[in-house]
Scaffold this motif. Structure first.
Motif, PDB file in Angstrom:
ATOM      1  N   SER B  94       0.708  -1.124   0.123  1.00  0.00           N
ATOM      2  CA  SER B  94      -0.053  -0.077   0.083  1.00  0.00           C
ATOM      3  C   SER B  94       0.899   1.231   0.089  1.00  0.00           C
ATOM      4  O   SER B  94       0.355   2.305   0.376  1.00  0.00           O
ATOM      5  N   PHE B  95       2.019   1.259  -0.579  1.00  0.00           N
ATOM      6  CA  PHE B  95       3.004   2.391  -0.697  1.00  0.00           C
ATOM      7  C   PHE B  95       3.493   2.958   0.452  1.00  0.00           C
ATOM      8  O   PHE B  95       4.675   3.087   0.854  1.00  0.00           O
ATOM      9  N   ASN B  96       2.493   3.460   1.293  1.00  0.00           N
ATOM     10  CA  ASN B  96       2.785   4.098   2.773  1.00  0.00           C
ATOM     11  C   ASN B  96       3.755   5.147   2.477  1.00  0.00           C
ATOM     12  O   ASN B  96       4.619   5.257   3.334  1.00  0.00           O
ATOM     13  N   LEU B  97       3.391   6.034   1.523  1.00  0.00           N
ATOM     14  CA  LEU B  97       4.038   7.332   1.253  1.00  0.00           C
ATOM     15  C   LEU B  97       3.679   8.303   2.494  1.00  0.00           C
ATOM     16  O   LEU B  97       2.562   8.050   2.867  1.00  0.00           O
ATOM     17  N   PHE B  98       4.604   9.044   2.653  1.00  0.00           N
ATOM     18  CA  PHE B  98       4.414  10.214   3.759  1.00  0.00           C
ATOM     19  C   PHE B  98       3.536  11.587   2.887  1.00  0.00           C
ATOM     20  O   PHE B  98       3.966  12.021   2.268  1.00  0.00           O
ATOM     21  N   PRO B  99       2.078  11.358   3.523  1.00  0.00           N
ATOM     22  CA  PRO B  99       1.048  12.299   2.671  1.00  0.00           C
ATOM     23  C   PRO B  99       1.650  13.688   2.398  1.00  0.00           C
ATOM     24  O   PRO B  99       1.265  14.345   1.427  1.00  0.00           O
ATOM     25  N   GLN B 100       2.247  14.256   3.802  1.00  0.00           N
ATOM     26  CA  GLN B 100       2.444  15.665   3.858  1.00  0.00           C
ATOM     27  C   GLN B 100       3.658  16.222   2.900  1.00  0.00           C
ATOM     28  O   GLN B 100       4.153  17.249   2.935  1.00  0.00           O
ATOM     29  N   TYR B 101       4.463  15.179   2.408  1.00  0.00           N
ATOM     30  CA  TYR B 101       5.750  15.472   1.836  1.00  0.00           C
ATOM     31  C   TYR B 101       5.550  15.443   0.188  1.00  0.00           C
ATOM     32  O   TYR B 101       4.766  14.475  -0.280  1.00  0.00           O
ATOM     33  N   THR B 102       6.264  16.042  -0.454  1.00  0.00           N
ATOM     34  CA  THR B 102       6.175  15.764  -1.960  1.00  0.00           C
ATOM     35  C   THR B 102       7.019  14.415  -2.489  1.00  0.00           C
ATOM     36  O   THR B 102       7.501  13.874  -1.393  1.00  0.00           O
ATOM     37  N   ALA B 103       6.901  14.227  -3.635  1.00  0.00           N
ATOM     38  CA  ALA B 103       7.703  12.835  -4.058  1.00  0.00           C
ATOM     39  C   ALA B 103       9.032  13.101  -3.568  1.00  0.00           C
ATOM     40  O   ALA B 103       9.667  12.167  -3.090  1.00  0.00           O
ATOM     41  N   LEU B 104       9.641  14.127  -4.024  1.00  0.00           N
ATOM     42  CA  LEU B 104      11.017  14.514  -3.963  1.00  0.00           C
ATOM     43  C   LEU B 104      11.219  14.321  -2.182  1.00  0.00           C
ATOM     44  O   LEU B 104      12.277  13.558  -1.622  1.00  0.00           O
ATOM     45  N   GLU B 105      10.672  14.947  -1.426  1.00  0.00           N
ATOM     46  CA  GLU B 105      10.752  14.904  -0.031  1.00  0.00           C
ATOM     47  C   GLU B 105      10.554  13.475   0.645  1.00  0.00           C
ATOM     48  O   GLU B 105      11.264  13.202   1.644  1.00  0.00           O
ATOM     49  N   ASN B 106       9.647  12.988   0.007  1.00  0.00           N
ATOM     50  CA  ASN B 106       9.448  11.429   0.376  1.00  0.00           C
ATOM     51  C   ASN B 106      10.886  10.625   0.219  1.00  0.00           C
ATOM     52  O   ASN B 106      11.138   9.940   1.079  1.00  0.00           O
ATOM     53  N   VAL B 107      11.506  10.898  -0.895  1.00  0.00           N
ATOM     54  CA  VAL B 107      12.760  10.039  -1.277  1.00  0.00           C
ATOM     55  C   VAL B 107      13.861  10.695  -0.346  1.00  0.00           C
ATOM     56  O   VAL B 107      14.696   9.786   0.248  1.00  0.00           O
ATOM     57  N   THR B 108      13.725  11.899   0.011  1.00  0.00           N
ATOM     58  CA  THR B 108      14.951  12.424   0.738  1.00  0.00           C
ATOM     59  C   THR B 108      14.958  12.529   2.167  1.00  0.00           C
ATOM     60  O   THR B 108      16.023  12.590   2.906  1.00  0.00           O
ATOM     61  N   LEU B 109      13.649  12.485   2.706  1.00  0.00           N
ATOM     62  CA  LEU B 109      13.553  12.746   4.327  1.00  0.00           C
ATOM     63  C   LEU B 109      14.220  11.757   5.119  1.00  0.00           C
ATOM     64  O   LEU B 109      15.121  12.202   5.999  1.00  0.00           O
ATOM     65  N   ALA B 110      14.214  10.529   4.814  1.00  0.00           N
ATOM     66  CA  ALA B 110      15.068   9.503   6.076  1.00  0.00           C
ATOM     67  C   ALA B 110      16.622   9.968   5.836  1.00  0.00           C
ATOM     68  O   ALA B 110      17.332   9.745   6.894  1.00  0.00           O
ATOM     69  N   LYS B 111      17.215   9.954   4.588  1.00  0.00           N
ATOM     70  CA  LYS B 111      18.524  10.403   4.385  1.00  0.00           C
ATOM     71  C   LYS B 111      19.053  11.783   5.094  1.00  0.00           C
ATOM     72  O   LYS B 111      20.012  11.679   5.654  1.00  0.00           O
ATOM     73  N   GLU B 112      17.856  12.698   5.000  1.00  0.00           N
ATOM     74  CA  GLU B 112      18.445  13.935   5.678  1.00  0.00           C
ATOM     75  C   GLU B 112      18.456  13.742   7.224  1.00  0.00           C
ATOM     76  O   GLU B 112      19.280  14.401   7.903  1.00  0.00           O
ATOM     77  N   LEU B 113      17.217  13.018   7.669  1.00  0.00           N
ATOM     78  CA  LEU B 113      17.223  12.776   9.229  1.00  0.00           C
ATOM     79  C   LEU B 113      18.667  12.024   9.484  1.00  0.00           C
ATOM     80  O   LEU B 113      19.457  12.239  10.649  1.00  0.00           O
ATOM     81  N   ALA B 114      19.011  10.890   8.793  1.00  0.00           N
ATOM     82  CA  ALA B 114      19.997  10.152   9.173  1.00  0.00           C
ATOM     83  C   ALA B 114      21.307  11.106   9.137  1.00  0.00           C
ATOM     84  O   ALA B 114      22.133  11.297   9.959  1.00  0.00           O
ATOM     85  N   ALA B 115      21.509  11.949   8.052  1.00  0.00           N
ATOM     86  CA  ALA B 115      22.737  12.912   8.170  1.00  0.00           C
ATOM     87  C   ALA B 115      22.647  13.883   9.158  1.00  0.00           C
ATOM     88  O   ALA B 115      23.573  14.082   9.949  1.00  0.00           O
ATOM     89  N   LYS B 116      21.536  14.172   9.742  1.00  0.00           N
ATOM     90  CA  LYS B 116      21.561  15.015  10.852  1.00  0.00           C
ATOM     91  C   LYS B 116      21.906  14.365  12.156  1.00  0.00           C
ATOM     92  O   LYS B 116      22.111  15.241  13.160  1.00  0.00           O
ATOM     93  N   ARG B 117      21.800  13.265  12.315  1.00  0.00           N
ATOM     94  CA  ARG B 117      22.467  12.420  13.289  1.00  0.00           C
ATOM     95  C   ARG B 117      23.781  12.367  13.629  1.00  0.00           C
ATOM     96  O   ARG B 117      24.427  12.074  14.440  1.00  0.00           O
ATOM     97  N   GLU B 118      24.277  12.824  12.239  1.00  0.00           N
ATOM     98  CA  GLU B 118      25.759  12.675  12.369  1.00  0.00           C
ATOM     99  C   GLU B 118      26.451  13.866  12.884  1.00  0.00           C
ATOM    100  O   GLU B 118      25.749  15.081  12.856  1.00  0.00           O
ATOM    101  N   ASP B 119      27.605  13.711  13.510  1.00  0.00           N
ATOM    102  CA  ASP B 119      28.286  14.818  14.009  1.00  0.00           C
ATOM    103  C   ASP B 119      28.728  16.054  13.242  1.00  0.00           C
ATOM    104  O   ASP B 119      28.638  17.171  13.492  1.00  0.00           O
ATOM    105  N   ASN B 120      29.065  15.702  12.060  1.00  0.00           N
ATOM    106  CA  ASN B 120      29.529  16.583  11.188  1.00  0.00           C
ATOM    107  C   ASN B 120      28.764  17.386  10.263  1.00  0.00           C
ATOM    108  O   ASN B 120      28.943  18.187   9.291  1.00  0.00           O
ATOM    109  N   PHE B 121      27.424  17.201  10.533  1.00  0.00           N
ATOM    110  CA  PHE B 121      26.442  17.833   9.678  1.00  0.00           C
ATOM    111  C   PHE B 121      26.384  19.174   9.959  1.00  0.00           C
ATOM    112  O   PHE B 121      26.302  19.862   8.788  1.00  0.00           O
ATOM    113  N   LYS B 122      26.647  19.986  10.972  1.00  0.00           N
ATOM    114  CA  LYS B 122      26.594  21.312  11.064  1.00  0.00           C
ATOM    115  C   LYS B 122      27.602  22.217  10.128  1.00  0.00           C
ATOM    116  O   LYS B 122      27.037  22.850   9.378  1.00  0.00           O
TER     117      LYS B 122
END
Lengths: 228, 260
Positions: B94-122
């Motif tokens: 059933s896809f389970n896309l995140f409805p409040q994000y665009t197609a592109l944001e759906n693709v990038t969200l998890a990666k962005e969150l993972a990057a933010k967890r890294e120390d060198n992100f800032k």
């Protein structure tokens, strides 16, 4: 001061001051009860059964008894039973007691709305977040929170409009909100006495403020219509 | 050396045994199709691989790393689970896309969150986010959805949603991509575009496990086929072995129901 034209500015001035107190109670209640309601909703969903039962019991009691009684108990109980009126008998003390009673009462109502909102989000959203390696916190704040807000906005709007009117209950412990200010002109205040129209006139304040809120909340609902 | 070794996995829900002593392995760049009737345990098996269910017994080994051992659940902290499940990607029915994000944001969200967890992100915030976005755009282009990047899921067709979901799973570069009946929720005329994308992925040597009811597709795209029945792996082999020369009566019976 016998003519309406003479009385009017005096009354409006007094009602304005009273309505400021009404507004203060309204906003303080919202700011306290919305986050507390979210925390309580987590408690009522907790896997730790004693906590869940305790929270559900508190919600039952708070929702099952009149807010006016809760307000009276919170304000008078410490003084009557422990002979120690922790609130003090000045306006600030009354305000703090009122705000606490309102925050407890409204957070219980909000928590049930939140609980319904969270439960209504398909479990697939959690699972999609999990398989993408998100933490539970990230899933809640980045995926579910906005979907929940969209779902609960109509029932929360309802509660918010009710809260505006419920602030009048604070009159029972003589908090100087707008009803108190209007009633003062029946007993006599600033050279006006025996007049009931100022009390009736307070209704206009509630009506206009709720009108403004209805427009703002409607706009907010529209803003969230970009997704389904 | 196998990329994936599943060994003696069992799983019960209450008194119902859904998976019974499942064993199989998969080589790198292989495509495995799992077929079988509804309720045979196919989906539960995929969910076990993705840590959405916890097997009662058995081990799962990826690239010689034991990522799950039913004997050693203490090791399975939330953080370890999160790290280990990233070996797998999962595309839902059933896809389970995140409805409040665009197609592109759906693709990038998890990666962005993972990057933010890294120390060198800032320090490198801009460059990191830019490269994640570029990867997302590339993936959508690969799925033929470049012109849909700013659309929200409710503005997309089912086939387009599923392709976004595939891009979203690929964004985290899983070793093994799992599909749970990826076309079952689609109108018949939309299944083709999703199957085509999966076929193209097979050509890029992506290792995949596909639970499907599309028999001709499974036959065409797979290197290996497993037939599951009542929680058991009843038959496994090459598509030719399972589809053309099935040994078990149950397999013959199941396959014949598709040829009617």
């Amino acid at each position: 001061m016998d003519t309406f034209v003479e009385q009017f500015p005096v009354v409006i001035n007094a009602l304005n001051i009273g309505f400021l107190q009404t507004l203060k109670l309204f906003f303080v209640t919202l700011i306290g009860a919305l986050p507390l309601g979210l925390i309580i909703s987590f408690g009522s969903k907790s896997k730790f059964v004693p906590l869940k039962l305790l929270v559900r019991f508190i919600i039952w009691v708070v929702r099952g008894t009149p807010l006016m009684i809760q307000l009276l108990i919170i304000y008078y109980f410490p003084g009557l039973v422990f002979h120690n009126n922790v609130w003090g008998s000045n306006e600030t003390g009354r305000f703090i007691a009122t705000a606490i009673a309102f925050i407890i009462n409204y957070s219980c109502y909000f928590s049930e709305i939140f609980r319904g909102g969270i439960n209504g989000i398909p479990v697939g959203q959690d699972e999609a977040g999990l398989v993408l390696g998100m933490t539970k916190k990230e899933i809640f704040f980045k995926v579910k929170l906005l979907q929940m807000i969209k779902r609960i906005l109509p029932p929360i709007s309802n509660e918010i409009l009710t809260l505006v009117k419920d602030t009048s209950l604070a009159r029972i412990i003589a908090l100087q909100e707008v009803i108190w200010a209007g009633q003062a002109f029946m007993k006599g205040s600033q050279g006006i006495s025996g007049e009931i129209w100022p009390l009736f006139f307070t209704a206009i304040y509630y009506l206009i403020f709720n009108g403004i809120l209805t427009v703002i909340l409607g706009k907010l609902e529209q803003k969230l219509e970009y997704f389904k | 050396m196998s990329i994936l070794d599943v060994s003696h996995i069992s799983k019960s829900f209450g008194n119902t045994e859904v998976l019974k002593d499942i064993c199989f392995s998969l080589e790198e760049s292989e495509v495995l199709s799992i077929i079988g009737s509804s309720g045979s345990g196919k989906t539960t098996l995929l969910r076990c691989l993705n840590f959405l269910e916890t097997p009662d017994s058995g081990t799962i080994t990826v690239k010689s790393n034991k990522i799950f051992d039913a004997e050693d659940l203490d090791y399975l902290t939330d953080a370890n689970k999160r790290k280990n499940r990233l070996h797998f990607g999962l595309v839902f029915q059933s896809f389970n896309l995140f409805p409040q994000y665009t197609a592109l944001e759906n693709v990038t969200l998890a990666k962005e969150l993972a990057a933010k967890r890294e120390d060198n992100f800032k320090e490198n915030k801009k460059a990191i986010l830019e490269s994640i976005k570029q990867e997302g755009l590339d993936l959508l282009a690969q799925m033929g959805l470049s012109d849909r990047k700013d659309n929200y899921p409710h503005q997309l067709s089912g086939g387009q949603c599923q392709r976004v979901a595939i891009a979203r799973a690929l964004a985290l570069k899983p070793d093994i991509l799992c599909f749970d009946e990826p076309t079952s929720a689609l109108d018949p005329e939309l299944t083709g575009e999703v199957l085509k994308v999966i076929k193209e992925l097979a050509e890029t040597k992506m290792t995949m496990i596909i639970v499907t009811h599309e028999m001709s597709f499974a036959k065409e795209v797979s290197d290996k086929v497993i037939f599951m029945d009542d929680g058991y792996v009843l038959e496994s082999g090459t598509p030719d072995e399972v589809f053309n020369h099935p040994k078990e009566d149950r397999t013959i019976q199941f396959l014949s129901s598709f040829n009617k």
